[in-house]
Design an enzyme around this catalytic site. Structure first.
Site, PDB file in Angstrom:
ATOM      1  N   THR A  96       5.140   0.573  44.736  1.00 19.58           N
ATOM      2  CA  THR A  96       4.467   1.480  45.664  1.00 19.58           C
ATOM      3  C   THR A  96       4.625   2.892  45.114  1.00 19.58           C
ATOM      4  O   THR A  96       5.733   3.435  45.087  1.00 19.58           O
ATOM      5  CB  THR A  96       5.070   1.393  47.072  1.00 19.58           C
ATOM      6  OG1 THR A  96       4.875   0.069  47.583  1.00 19.58           O
ATOM      7  CG2 THR A  96       4.397   2.387  48.005  1.00 19.58           C
ATOM      8  N   LYS A 171      -1.733   0.692  51.130  1.00 24.46           N
ATOM      9  CA  LYS A 171      -0.300   0.550  51.427  1.00 24.46           C
ATOM     10  C   LYS A 171       0.235   1.771  52.180  1.00 24.46           C
ATOM     11  O   LYS A 171       0.948   1.626  53.190  1.00 24.46           O
ATOM     12  CB  LYS A 171       0.471   0.372  50.119  1.00 24.46           C
ATOM     13  CG  LYS A 171       2.002   0.351  50.264  1.00 24.46           C
ATOM     14  CD  LYS A 171       2.487  -0.856  51.038  1.00 24.46           C
ATOM     15  CE  LYS A 171       4.003  -0.803  51.266  1.00 24.46           C
ATOM     16  NZ  LYS A 171       4.767  -1.088  50.039  1.00 24.46           N
ATOM     17  N   LYS A 246      10.280   7.041  51.589  1.00 28.44           N
ATOM     18  CA  LYS A 246       9.500   7.213  50.354  1.00 28.44           C
ATOM     19  C   LYS A 246       8.007   7.001  50.617  1.00 28.44           C
ATOM     20  O   LYS A 246       7.162   7.810  50.207  1.00 28.44           O
ATOM     21  CB  LYS A 246       9.983   6.220  49.300  1.00 28.44           C
ATOM     22  CG  LYS A 246       9.083   6.119  48.069  1.00 28.44           C
ATOM     23  CD  LYS A 246       9.367   4.866  47.283  1.00 28.44           C
ATOM     24  CE  LYS A 246       8.264   4.595  46.273  1.00 28.44           C
ATOM     25  NZ  LYS A 246       8.440   3.305  45.565  1.00 28.44           N
TER      26      LYS A 246
END
Length: 313
Positions: A96, A171, A246
């Site tokens: 990611t 995502k 994050k």
């Protein structure tokens, strides 16, 4: 058809994913800088490669699962994986990372004569171990079609979201929803506690009403209502709070770059960054309920109850 797969990054997510490929009959050559991660993977049947480039040199497909975009771009660099791989190798990055970094990785792969896919995942460690991850993929349709048999081994669903970087975009949007909803659910439970409403009562109502969401019914932030949630394991991840911080940070970057009015997304990024840097560093992201509870002013009824128990108000 079995394939030879180079799997770079064998941590909490990559290790189980690679093991599932082995169980499906694929040859998997693995590399990780952490010896313990590599040892666990080899115990599951992954072949130890001398280096990442050594694995890539003989692979049909190269899968990377790395912490950040800089790690992906570094490995894709001039003398890295792209140079070592045979022409036309398929690269699948399951990390990611920032959308811009992902598009840069696609461009580098294409310039080196390879095909590529960004395919970040949702489902956490439990999903990686069970092979029930959801993959969000960006890249050419042909690359997605070739990768899909491998993705179907590691997950239960793979969605082709569009061109290069579209998987990463999906995502961070998904996890912005998740982060905001977990904060909302946690605040609701803390509010219910202050009003004298039991956790179970709130769950029974909200899970069958308009407040229903994944953060409530699967990853419930309080112990009891959902036995499998991390709240019943002292908030052991799961999906760790620093990882949520994050992902929300990546979403916040995209929000600012796109000039999007996303007050809740930006606020969620701030709250999770603070939580991850403090007491939540080794907790599941649902543990943010503890931070909300700790920051909440006690009511007069709570103070009275604590005093009656001999506690200091």
């Amino acid at each position: 058809m079995t394939m030879t797969v180079a799997f770079i990054g064998l941590g909490h997510m990559g290790g189980p994913m690679a093991a599932n490929l082995v169980r499906a009959g694929h040859r998997v050559l693995g590399h990780d800088l952490v010896e313990s991660a590599l040892a666990d993977a080899t115990a599951s049947g992954v072949e130890r490669a001398g280096s990442a480039t050594e694995a890539a040199a003989i692979a049909d497909v190269v899968i990377t699962m790395l912490p950040a975009g800089r790690h992906v771009l570094s490995l894709y660099g001039p003398e890295g994986l792209l140079a070592a791989a045979r022409p036309g190798t398929l690269f699948v990055d399951c990390s990611t990372i920032d959308v811009a970094d992902s598009r840069a990785a696609h461009a580098a792969a294409s310039a080196a004569g390879h095909r590529s896919l960004d395919a970040p995942v949702s489902g956490g460690v439990v999903g990686a171990e069970a092979g029930t991850l959801t993959f969000m993929a960006g890249g050419e349709k042909g690359a997605f079609a070739e990768a899909e048999p491998l993705l179907s081994v590691m997950g239960k669903k793979a969605v082709h979201c569009g061109a290069a970087g579209a998987g990463q975009a999906a995502k961070i949007c998904n996890n912005m929803i998740l982060g905001v909803s977990m904060i909302a659910v946690s605040e609701a439970f803390v509010l219910a506690e202050s009003l004298g409403l039991s956790d179970q009562a709130l769950f029974d109502v909200a899970s069958a009403a308009s407040g229903q969401c994944w953060a409530l019914t699967v990853n419930c932030p309080v112990p009891g209502p959902v036995p499998g949630s991390p709240a019943n394991r002292d908030y052991r991840p799961g999906f760790a709070a620093p990882l949520m911080a994050k992902d929300l940070g990546l979403a916040a970057n995209a929000v600012r770059a796109g000039g999007v009015d996303a007050e809740l997304g930006l606020r969620a990024a701030e709250l999770y960054a603070r939580f991850a840097e403090g007491g939540g560093a080794d907790q599941d992201f649902s543990g943010i309920v503890r931070a909300i509870r700790a920051a909440s002013a006690p009511t007069a009824d709570t103070e009275k109850a604590d005093t009656e128990k001999g506690a200091t108000p």
